[in-house]
Design an enzyme around this catalytic site. Sequence first.
Site, mmCIF file in Angstrom:
data_model
loop_
_atom_site.group_PDB
_atom_site.id
_atom_site.type_symbol
_atom_site.label_atom_id
_atom_site.label_comp_id
_atom_site.label_asym_id
_atom_site.label_seq_id
_atom_site.Cartn_x
_atom_site.Cartn_y
_atom_site.Cartn_z
ATOM 1 N N HIS A 32 0.821 -1.223 0.000
ATOM 2 C CA HIS A 32 0.000 0.000 0.000
ATOM 3 C C HIS A 32 0.848 1.263 0.000
ATOM 4 O O HIS A 32 0.364 2.339 -0.337
ATOM 5 C CB HIS A 32 -0.925 -0.003 1.229
ATOM 6 C CG HIS A 32 -1.990 -1.035 1.141
ATOM 7 N ND1 HIS A 32 -3.315 -0.740 0.883
ATOM 8 C CD2 HIS A 32 -1.932 -2.389 1.248
ATOM 9 C CE1 HIS A 32 -4.013 -1.860 0.850
ATOM 10 N NE2 HIS A 32 -3.200 -2.882 1.074
ATOM 11 N N ASP B 135 3.168 9.656 -0.528
ATOM 12 C CA ASP B 135 2.041 8.815 -0.114
ATOM 13 C C ASP B 135 1.871 7.716 -1.154
ATOM 14 O O ASP B 135 1.971 7.999 -2.363
ATOM 15 C CB ASP B 135 0.760 9.664 -0.050
ATOM 16 C CG ASP B 135 -0.181 9.199 1.049
ATOM 17 O OD1 ASP B 135 -0.226 7.982 1.302
ATOM 18 O OD2 ASP B 135 -0.887 10.041 1.635
HETATM 19 P P1 ADP Z 1 -3.245 6.500 5.206
HETATM 20 O O1 ADP Z 1 -3.520 5.153 4.669
HETATM 21 O O2 ADP Z 1 -1.810 6.887 5.185
HETATM 22 O O3 ADP Z 1 -3.858 6.755 6.520
HETATM 23 P P2 ADP Z 1 -5.230 7.409 3.241
HETATM 24 O O4 ADP Z 1 -5.603 8.796 2.843
HETATM 25 O O5 ADP Z 1 -4.999 6.485 2.107
HETATM 26 O O6 ADP Z 1 -3.941 7.533 4.187
HETATM 27 O O7 ADP Z 1 -6.359 6.750 4.125
HETATM 28 C C1 ADP Z 1 -6.832 7.359 5.284
HETATM 29 C C2 ADP Z 1 -8.193 6.794 5.613
HETATM 30 O O8 ADP Z 1 -8.522 7.181 6.956
HETATM 31 C C3 ADP Z 1 -9.293 7.330 4.724
HETATM 32 O O9 ADP Z 1 -10.197 6.295 4.372
HETATM 33 C C4 ADP Z 1 -9.991 8.390 5.582
HETATM 34 O O10 ADP Z 1 -11.374 8.485 5.349
HETATM 35 C C5 ADP Z 1 -9.748 7.880 6.982
HETATM 36 N N1 ADP Z 1 -9.632 9.033 7.911
HETATM 37 C C6 ADP Z 1 -8.779 10.050 7.812
HETATM 38 N N2 ADP Z 1 -8.971 10.935 8.810
HETATM 39 C C7 ADP Z 1 -9.975 10.460 9.541
HETATM 40 C C8 ADP Z 1 -10.631 10.905 10.753
HETATM 41 N N3 ADP Z 1 -10.303 12.023 11.390
HETATM 42 N N4 ADP Z 1 -11.608 10.124 11.226
HETATM 43 C C9 ADP Z 1 -11.949 8.984 10.605
HETATM 44 N N5 ADP Z 1 -11.362 8.523 9.500
HETATM 45 C C10 ADP Z 1 -10.383 9.233 8.973
HETATM 46 C C1 G6P Z 2 -1.217 3.133 6.261
HETATM 47 C C2 G6P Z 2 -0.555 1.777 6.091
HETATM 48 C C3 G6P Z 2 -1.411 0.700 6.745
HETATM 49 C C4 G6P Z 2 -1.680 1.071 8.191
HETATM 50 C C5 G6P Z 2 -2.307 2.464 8.277
HETATM 51 C C6 G6P Z 2 -2.577 2.922 9.700
HETATM 52 O O1 G6P Z 2 -2.405 3.114 5.588
HETATM 53 O O2 G6P Z 2 -0.370 1.509 4.716
HETATM 54 O O3 G6P Z 2 -0.764 -0.550 6.682
HETATM 55 O O4 G6P Z 2 -2.536 0.123 8.783
HETATM 56 O O5 G6P Z 2 -1.451 3.393 7.659
HETATM 57 O O6 G6P Z 2 -1.419 2.825 10.467
HETATM 58 P P1 G6P Z 2 -1.323 1.871 11.746
HETATM 59 O O7 G6P Z 2 0.121 1.913 12.125
HETATM 60 O O8 G6P Z 2 -2.231 2.502 12.760
HETATM 61 O O9 G6P Z 2 -1.793 0.512 11.359
#
Ligand code: ADP
Ligand code: G6P
Length: 460
Positions: A162, A370
């Site tokens: 990912h 990202d």
């Molecule tokens: P990462 O995987 O690095 O966290 P992404 O943007 O791909 O970044 O995914 C983040 C996910 O977390 C999204 O589906 C988003 O809707 C969710 N998210 C982000 N901020 C919040 C929040 N404050 N509360 C709930 N969900 C959140």
């Molecule tokens: C990114 C990573 C995931 C991970 C998520 C939240 O989306 O690709 O593998 O689960 O961040 O991070 P955490 O350390 O809380 O699992």
Amino acid sequence: MPKRPSLIVVANRLPVRRVGAGAGARWERSPGGLVSAMEPVLEQFGGTWVGWSGSPGRGPRPFWADNVRIVPVALSRRDEEHFYNGMSNRTFWPLYHDAVRTPEFNRQWWGAYVEVNRRFARAAARAARRGDVVWVHDYHLQLVPAMLRELKPDLRIGFFMHVPFPPEELFAWLPWRTDILRGLLGADLVGFQTQAAMQNFSRLARRYTTAVGTDSELEFGGRAVRCGSFPVSIDFDAFDALARDAEVVRDAESIRQRLGARRRVVLSVDRLDYTKGIEQRLSAYAELLATREVSADRCVLVQIAVPTRDPLPDYARIRASVEHAVGRINGEHASPGRVAVHYFRRSLTRRELVAWYVAADVMLVTPLRDGMNLVAKEYVACRTDNSGVLVLSEFAGAARELRRAVLVNPRDLDGMVAAISHALKMDADEAAQNMSLLRSVVRRHDVRFWAEGFLGALTA
Ligand code: ADP
Ligand code: G6P
């Protein structure tokens, strides 16, 4: 009649995590993009999800959540420290994100990484029957494909990364680079978010292992290993439907009223991670206010940040720095009853989040690096009337597909200021044209398209 192969998902995180202790313990949705993407997929296909509950100690027994069998893998406190906080989040996470923080290389952490990967491989082997499809995810579990193949050679094994996969200049730092490549080469199909990540992997595999072949087809240990780019996505229809829900629309209107009916709303939503470029974004917004090109009377920035990886020093530092920057901007630009930057450090429900997306005129998604960034796609899916402007970092995987966003280099302060200003001033027709094209891209390439593409290639 032979039974259809089942799908077994293996990821460090389960879709739900256990928070609190003793009688107060409860399950809540896990944070992050991996869970956001995989949840609708497993709901559709059914199957088993092997993962960690998120808290150390003896894991709960397997249980069912709707049509998904949840198989917890236990991690001790030491595993949490060495495998998760250490090797996963202080070595791989920074190394794979352009080394935006210096990765640490620690032999004890590596030992725990090997051990925990073996535990996941065994749990997956126990959950799978002959001929099943096992889909392993992300940087925590890069050794699992080869370990699992050794335990059960008759399985179809896919791996999806990912996060970005770095070029040789960075990957070669890793003392265990060959082990990682061999681990991944245990899969039949290794998937990445972008072509560039896939090419990095294939070139590294040819350079540091006995693998031969092309960027998309390798041969290793007498087996074929395919590599591909499969940009992950969201459940477009679910976000689109929620954004049209009357109650959500009312909530969005109420958010706008409370922020000040005449003000433009600029929104950012991220995990509170140092890869997300939150500090650079706040600096750019501060500069925009300072030049008086935009006034806090007319515009408000809302930064929603989900707490994440709290015990790690780099995360405590980014939190302090973001909070300091928000305080400084408000110190200079707020007035009684009118805040220039709102900052919420909390997790929201899906409905609440969608109300914010619907309320926002401009969305700033400006990570330094990202793998994909699903927030950008979620915003687009929620703009049902084609209004709104997305400002997107060139360094997010999503920028490969979302070409009609306002693309920025988050480290270019002048460029960031110009991009936010441009987004705020964009003519409504131009914005609608762009948004309509962005929406058609995400609608076509939704999470089902992603999962079917990957699983189709894996089982072909
Ligand atoms: P990462 O995987 O690095 O966290 P992404 O943007 O791909 O970044 O995914 C983040 C996910 O977390 C999204 O589906 C988003 O809707 C969710 N998210 C982000 N901020 C919040 C929040 N404050 N509360 C709930 N969900 C959140
Ligand atoms: C990114 C990573 C995931 C991970 C998520 C939240 O989306 O690709 O593998 O689960 O961040 O991070 P955490 O350390 O809380 O699992």
